[in-house]
Design a protein around this motif. Structure first.
Motif, PDB file in Angstrom:
ATOM      1  N   SER A 164       0.818  -1.220   0.000  1.00 38.05           N
ATOM      2  CA  SER A 164       0.000   0.000   0.000  1.00 38.05           C
ATOM      3  C   SER A 164       0.847   1.263   0.000  1.00 38.05           C
ATOM      4  CB  SER A 164      -0.939   0.012   1.210  1.00 38.05           C
ATOM      5  OG  SER A 164      -1.942  -0.962   1.045  1.00 38.05           O
ATOM      6  N   VAL A 165       0.226   2.348  -0.459  1.00 36.63           N
ATOM      7  CA  VAL A 165       0.853   3.671  -0.468  1.00 36.63           C
ATOM      8  C   VAL A 165      -0.041   4.602   0.337  1.00 36.63           C
ATOM      9  CG1 VAL A 165       1.540   5.627  -1.904  1.00 36.63           C
ATOM     10  CG2 VAL A 165       1.897   3.287  -2.728  1.00 36.63           C
ATOM     11  N   ILE A 166       0.556   5.304   1.288  1.00 39.25           N
ATOM     12  CA  ILE A 166      -0.157   6.293   2.095  1.00 39.25           C
ATOM     13  C   ILE A 166       0.277   7.670   1.624  1.00 39.25           C
ATOM     14  CG2 ILE A 166      -0.645   7.118   4.429  1.00 39.25           C
ATOM     15  CD1 ILE A 166      -1.481   4.166   3.893  1.00 39.25           C
ATOM     16  N   GLY A 167      -0.674   8.457   1.129  1.00 41.28           N
ATOM     17  CA  GLY A 167      -0.364   9.781   0.595  1.00 41.28           C
ATOM     18  C   GLY A 167       0.172  10.725   1.661  1.00 41.28           C
ATOM     19  N   ALA A 168       0.972  11.678   1.243  1.00 43.96           N
ATOM     20  CA  ALA A 168       1.576  12.647   2.155  1.00 43.96           C
ATOM     21  C   ALA A 168       0.506  13.366   2.971  1.00 43.96           C
ATOM     22  CB  ALA A 168       2.396  13.659   1.368  1.00 43.96           C
ATOM     23  N   GLY A 169       0.798  13.552   4.252  1.00 42.71           N
ATOM     24  CA  GLY A 169      -0.086  14.302   5.140  1.00 42.71           C
ATOM     25  C   GLY A 169      -1.330  13.560   5.592  1.00 42.71           C
ATOM     26  N   SER A 170      -1.399  12.276   5.361  1.00 42.15           N
ATOM     27  CA  SER A 170      -2.581  11.498   5.743  1.00 42.15           C
ATOM     28  C   SER A 170      -2.581  11.179   7.229  1.00 42.15           C
ATOM     29  CB  SER A 170      -2.625  10.183   4.960  1.00 42.15           C
ATOM     30  OG  SER A 170      -2.741  10.426   3.583  1.00 42.15           O
ATOM     31  N   VAL A 171      -3.779  11.020   7.772  1.00 45.43           N
ATOM     32  CA  VAL A 171      -3.949  10.558   9.150  1.00 45.43           C
ATOM     33  C   VAL A 171      -4.645   9.206   9.068  1.00 45.43           C
ATOM     34  CG1 VAL A 171      -4.992  10.986  11.398  1.00 45.43           C
ATOM     35  CG2 VAL A 171      -4.079  12.897  10.058  1.00 45.43           C
ATOM     36  N   VAL A 172      -3.897   8.144   9.367  1.00 46.64           N
ATOM     37  CA  VAL A 172      -4.416   6.787   9.237  1.00 46.64           C
ATOM     38  C   VAL A 172      -4.905   6.325  10.602  1.00 46.64           C
ATOM     39  CG1 VAL A 172      -3.934   4.433   8.462  1.00 46.64           C
ATOM     40  CG2 VAL A 172      -2.761   6.368   7.384  1.00 46.64           C
ATOM     41  N   SER A 173      -6.234   6.256  10.741  1.00 49.01           N
ATOM     42  CA  SER A 173      -6.828   5.891  12.025  1.00 49.01           C
ATOM     43  C   SER A 173      -7.535   4.544  11.981  1.00 49.01           C
ATOM     44  CB  SER A 173      -7.809   6.978  12.476  1.00 49.01           C
ATOM     45  OG  SER A 173      -8.805   7.174  11.493  1.00 49.01           O
ATOM     46  N   SER A 180      -3.329  -0.820  -1.767  1.00 45.02           N
ATOM     47  CA  SER A 180      -4.250   0.312  -1.840  1.00 45.02           C
ATOM     48  C   SER A 180      -3.479   1.623  -1.863  1.00 45.02           C
ATOM     49  CB  SER A 180      -5.174   0.331  -0.618  1.00 45.02           C
ATOM     50  OG  SER A 180      -5.919  -0.849  -0.535  1.00 45.02           O
ATOM     51  N   ILE A 181      -4.039   2.613  -2.516  1.00 48.45           N
ATOM     52  CA  ILE A 181      -3.537   3.978  -2.430  1.00 48.45           C
ATOM     53  C   ILE A 181      -4.531   4.729  -1.557  1.00 48.45           C
ATOM     54  CG2 ILE A 181      -3.039   6.114  -3.673  1.00 48.45           C
ATOM     55  CD1 ILE A 181      -2.291   4.390  -6.087  1.00 48.45           C
ATOM     56  N   PRO A 186      -9.700  11.679   7.855  1.00 43.77           N
ATOM     57  CA  PRO A 186      -8.951  10.422   7.993  1.00 43.77           C
ATOM     58  C   PRO A 186      -8.675   9.786   6.622  1.00 43.77           C
ATOM     59  CG  PRO A 186     -11.263  10.043   8.493  1.00 43.77           C
ATOM     60  CD  PRO A 186     -11.105  11.522   8.257  1.00 43.77           C
ATOM     61  N   ALA A 187      -7.605   8.993   6.562  1.00 45.46           N
ATOM     62  CA  ALA A 187      -7.209   8.366   5.302  1.00 45.46           C
ATOM     63  C   ALA A 187      -8.279   7.404   4.830  1.00 45.46           C
ATOM     64  CB  ALA A 187      -5.881   7.640   5.481  1.00 45.46           C
ATOM     65  N   ARG A 188      -8.524   7.420   3.522  1.00 44.04           N
ATOM     66  CA  ARG A 188      -9.469   6.470   2.944  1.00 44.04           C
ATOM     67  C   ARG A 188      -8.866   5.952   1.644  1.00 44.04           C
ATOM     68  NH1 ARG A 188     -12.429   8.794  -1.156  1.00 44.04           N
ATOM     69  NH2 ARG A 188     -12.227  11.042  -1.342  1.00 44.04           N
TER      70      ARG A 188
END
Length: 194
Positions: A164-173, A180-181, A186-188
């Motif tokens: 998976s890739v988490i975009g810059a500035g995301s909040v993963v809760s 997934s991208i 919150p990150a979706r």
């Protein structure tokens, strides 16, 4: 023709000795495949465990990262039962990893300014904030081949699926499925990686 890798390793040798001394002092062990770009901040309870695989790169030097870093790499395992595991071939730039139960898989890239924590750090209710026993904790698992973009926050109880890739500035809760991208607060999931 001389192998460029041999030249790089030769030129890095003085730093290798300093890195080894630093790691033995703060972690109690060192691996010659590790590279420290500037010194990280490592705080560890004497009974806590920090396990790290091969080919680790910790970048705490703003000149050694394309977007710079505004802090050192910070790894904190302050509880006697803390267990932080970092896999093979992991790159971390100016990020904070703090908690009791955090697992990072192989081939993971963690961008500048990322925060990974498995704790709320304090209770929510104002009357309880001085009671450390009421702090909520839940393990964080970052699976293999994950890329976490700069300035993202990974909160307690989250599993980020492999690839998976988490975009810059995301909040993963909440947990993210594999391949997934994701982005946002919150990150979706924005789309799947095919």
């Amino acid at each position: 023709m001389i192998n460029k890798r041999l030249i790089r390793d030769f030129l890095y040798f003085p730093h290798l000795v300093i890195d080894a001394i630093f790691c033995y002092y703060y972690l109690g062990f060192w691996k010659p495949t590790w590279r420290l770009r500037g010194f990280p901040l490592i705080q560890k309870h004497r009974k806590a465990k920090i396990l790290i695989g091969e080919k680790l790169i910790l970048c705490s030097d703003p000149a050694k990262n394309s977007i710079g870093v505004f802090q050192k790499v910070i790894i904190k395992a302050l509880n006697p039962s803390s267990n932080i595991k970092i896999g093979n071939n992991v790159g971390i730039s100016g990020a904070t990893i703090s908690g009791r139960d955090i697992t990072i898989g192989d081939n993971v890239l963690i961008g500048s300014g990322v925060l990974i924590t498995d704790s709320d750090a304090h209770p929510i209710h104002p009357k309880d904030r001085n009671n450390a026993e009421l702090i909520k904790n839940a393990p964080v698992h970052i699976e293999d081949d994950v890329f976490i973009g700069a300035r993202s926050i990974i909160l307690k109880g989250v599993t980020i699926g492999s690839g998976s890739v988490i975009g810059a500035g995301s909040v993963v809760s909440s947990s993210i499925p594999p391949m997934s991208i994701c982005a946002g607060n919150p990150a979706r999931v924005l789309k799947n990686i095919i």
